[in-house]
Write an enzyme that holds these catalytic residues in place. Structure first.
Site, short mmCIF file in Angstrom:
data_model
loop_
_atom_site.label_atom_id
_atom_site.label_comp_id
_atom_site.label_asym_id
_atom_site.label_seq_id
_atom_site.Cartn_x
_atom_site.Cartn_y
_atom_site.Cartn_z
N HIS B 62 -62.02 71.58 26.16
CA HIS B 62 -62.56 71.51 27.52
C HIS B 62 -61.41 71.24 28.47
CE1 HIS B 62 -62.48 67.28 26.40
NE2 HIS B 62 -62.87 66.89 27.59
N HIS B 64 -60.69 68.91 30.68
CA HIS B 64 -60.22 67.60 31.16
C HIS B 64 -58.71 67.47 30.93
CE1 HIS B 64 -64.26 65.24 31.37
NE2 HIS B 64 -63.88 65.70 32.55
N ASP B 66 -56.75 65.16 29.98
CA ASP B 66 -56.20 64.53 28.76
C ASP B 66 -56.24 65.48 27.56
OD1 ASP B 66 -59.05 64.17 28.94
OD2 ASP B 66 -58.98 62.59 27.43
N HIS B 67 -56.77 66.69 27.76
CA HIS B 67 -56.79 67.69 26.69
C HIS B 67 -55.99 68.93 27.08
CE1 HIS B 67 -60.17 65.65 24.53
NE2 HIS B 67 -60.22 65.08 25.71
N HIS B 185 -71.02 67.38 27.65
CA HIS B 185 -70.00 66.42 28.11
C HIS B 185 -70.06 66.41 29.65
CE1 HIS B 185 -66.38 64.07 28.00
NE2 HIS B 185 -65.57 65.02 28.42
N ASP B 256 -64.72 66.52 23.28
CA ASP B 256 -65.45 65.37 23.81
C ASP B 256 -66.92 65.75 23.97
OD1 ASP B 256 -62.94 64.37 24.06
OD2 ASP B 256 -63.01 64.04 26.23
N HIS B 316 -59.95 60.18 19.37
CA HIS B 316 -60.26 60.05 20.80
C HIS B 316 -60.78 58.65 21.12
CE1 HIS B 316 -62.00 61.08 24.79
NE2 HIS B 316 -61.07 62.03 24.81
ZN LIG Z 1 -60.97 63.28 26.53
ZN LIG Z 2 -63.34 64.89 28.37
#
Ligand SMILES: [Zn+2]
Ligand SMILES: [Zn+2]
Ligand SMILES: [Zn+2]
Ligand SMILES: [Zn+2]
Lengths: 368, 368
Positions: B62, B64, B66-67, B185, B256, B316
């Site tokens: 996804h 976000h 942090d990914h 999510h 996530d 995670h």
């Molecule tokens: Zn995340």
């Molecule tokens: Zn996320």
């Protein structure tokens, strides 16, 4: 006012476990200004003594990834660590950098659904066409701003080159005047000059006594530059009772470059307390360095000499140069050799040379 | 064929000095597939035993940060370390992820003037509107692809949900079938199912001997699934002489999520050798976890149980959970408690629970 500078990343091209990508923080009285933000800067910040939440301004020298890819993540993490206090409006993070930066942040924050707890504004510097080879120019379509502002984005200024003094006026407040200037690199790059405002000179206590003025609030007003009227009607101008102003400190931080464009920057940086200049490769690799839009210690030293800096700080080292602490006897490339080369070029100049390393902090003492 | 999985970042929300942002590598016979690429992944890769240059495919669960924020820099650094061999055309790096990823890479690589030495293609998965709350939907304008392809970009596919089996067909080759499925999510998120092709069963040597077939090239053709004609005209079908096929391994890696959407994913992941599932917060924070679109060990265990996985790997983790090696007696949040909670939920199921840590490598043995 205390003033110091901490290097968070001194490597060129990409971050590595032994040298972060470009980033440094100039701190004055607890407020942090971030210069460049390569990938991993937020982690380097966490490892340092600095607090990311204190970053109020960000300056991006140019749009290469090793100076920029850490910025969206840094803003997100600062926001995560911000206390959402409904009583307090959080101040706007001001971001300065080349044309294209606004679009970069809008797209990266927008597509990732990143909501910030504080507003931000991007003020873009308009490069001129002589700042890079033609292939380094951004096409107008690349920065055609499609889509609306990010929800936390405030409109920013577009700052053109001031041709009369050959530099960009970023802002001025009670403490600082900050300007930018043009560098030549593979893509348009900028240097920043942070000029502290002069401090008023000492009060001439004898003159004050002769005028019959006793220590008290009037002294403060005179020192703040206000004229004062005595009981007898005589108006005392601050200039009568103040010694010469004490010049503010000057810090100049240059982005990647193989040269400085025009004479304006040298005038602007004249007498800098600290000049931070890249030295990606040693003198023996000058041709390769210039080919890639970079500098050698010799070239950095020439700039420091031309503007009579007091101290030259080298950074942005090729990842082939390990930090001194990890250097071994047999290693081919010694970063200390870069320092030696700059010192050699600056001998008899009185200009001090410092090698930056990740997490090095330099304090910049008050003048006089 | 060897198969292993290395976790490069097991932290949620942002990278920290003790937990990288999300990234893991699935390696088969030296080829590396990267799943998610949070900021700092390239540095984590350098610290690992893996070689960034071996990355042939990237899967983004996804969008976000942090990914994702590490992906542009990773591609640039892989390119810098690529040998520009004019004799050899470098193969295309295939990138799979949600709608919007193509635009993200085009803008980040484009504005930073990043030229790659290899081509890349982005294949976008079309999310459905029930994968996130409405505020998590990307507006059509946000992914309206302004501007031309990046110079190294090859056209990618747009992959819609296959409603008949409730999943996305990414690709199939001689070794693998790879599919994706929908997760719920804060923004649309996906899981990936990597199914190794079944291997042919052992040759029934007695039957072969009865047929008068001696060890030699014909054995290989039969094992490869080809019928063979004997001198006497008799056609031997592979099914006559092969034992039952040995099922391939199955690895499922979920992005996530606070839940899996529909029944398709559970069917797809049934019997997985390894199911990688997030567990951002402990069971005691379930409400907060779900509010943020995340899972607890209980929730991860329920998914593992529903699809009869052999092994559940948790990752995670909120940055409040320090790695076991840094955990101290007085610490409030123990990551080992997350493992205990999942084990509690899975007792009597025979499903093994593993806590991922940065740089943990798990080998996935051949079946039988
Ligand atoms: Zn995340
Ligand atoms: Zn996320
Ligand atoms: Zn650079
Ligand atoms: Zn550069």
């Amino acid at each position: 006012m205390t003033m110091d500078m901490t290097f968070l990343g001194t490597g060129s091209a990409y971050p590595s476990p032994h040298r972060g990508a470009s980033a440094l923080v100039l701190r004055t009285d607890g407020e942090c200004w971030l210069f460049d933000c390569g990938e991993g800067t937020q982690t380097q910040l966490m490892k340092s003594q600095l607090r990311a939440g204190r970053i109020t301004k960000v300056f991006v020298s140019h749009l290469h990834g090793d100076h920029l890819f850490g910025l969206p993540g840094l803003l997100c993490t600062v926001s995560l660590n911000t206390n959402p206090d409904p009583q307090q409006t959080l101040s706007c993070v001001e971001i300065y950098g080349p044309r294209g930066l606004r679009h970069f942040l809008r797209v990266t924050l927008g597509l990732t659904g990143s909501q910030l707890l504080f507003p931000y504004a991007v003020h873009e510097l308009e490069p001129t066409t002589d700042q890079s080879p033609e292939e380094g120019h951004l096409s107008p379509e690349a920065t055609a701003e499609c889509g609306p502002l990010h929800p936390q984005e405030q409109p920013g200024r577009t700052i053109p080159l001031n041709v009369s003094n050959d530099c960009y006026h970023l802002f001025e407040d009670k403490k600082f005047v900050v300007k930018a200037f043009r560098l030549f690199h593979r893509i348009p790059s900028f240097g920043f000059c942070i000029q502290e405002q002069d401090r008023p000179g000492r009060l001439k206590t004898e003159v004050l006594r002769e005028l019959g003025l006793k220590p008290g609030p009037l002294y403060g007003r005179l020192k703040a530059g206000e004229p004062v009227t005595l009981e007898n009607g005589r108006v005392v101008e601050p200039s009568e009772v103040l010694e010469e102003a004490i010049p503010g400190r000057k810090v100049c931080i240059l982005g990647d470059c193989s040269s400085v464009l025009g004479e304006g920057p040298l005038r602007l940086c004249r007498g800098a307390d600290i000049l931070v200049h890249e030295a990606t490769l040693g003198n023996e690799h000058r041709e390769k360095a210039v080919d890639h839009g970079h500098s050698t210690p010799d070239m950095a030293a020439a700039v420091a000499r031309a503007c009579c800096a007091q101290r030259l700080v080298l950074h942005h080292f090729s990842q082939r140069y390990k930090p001194c602490s990890l250097q071994k006897e047999g290693d081919e490339d010694h970063v200390s050799e870069l320092k030696r080369q700059a010192e050699e070029a600056l001998k008899d100049s009185g200009i001090e040379v410092t090698l930056a390393e990740d997490f090095l902090t330099l304090t910049i003492p008050l003048r006089r």
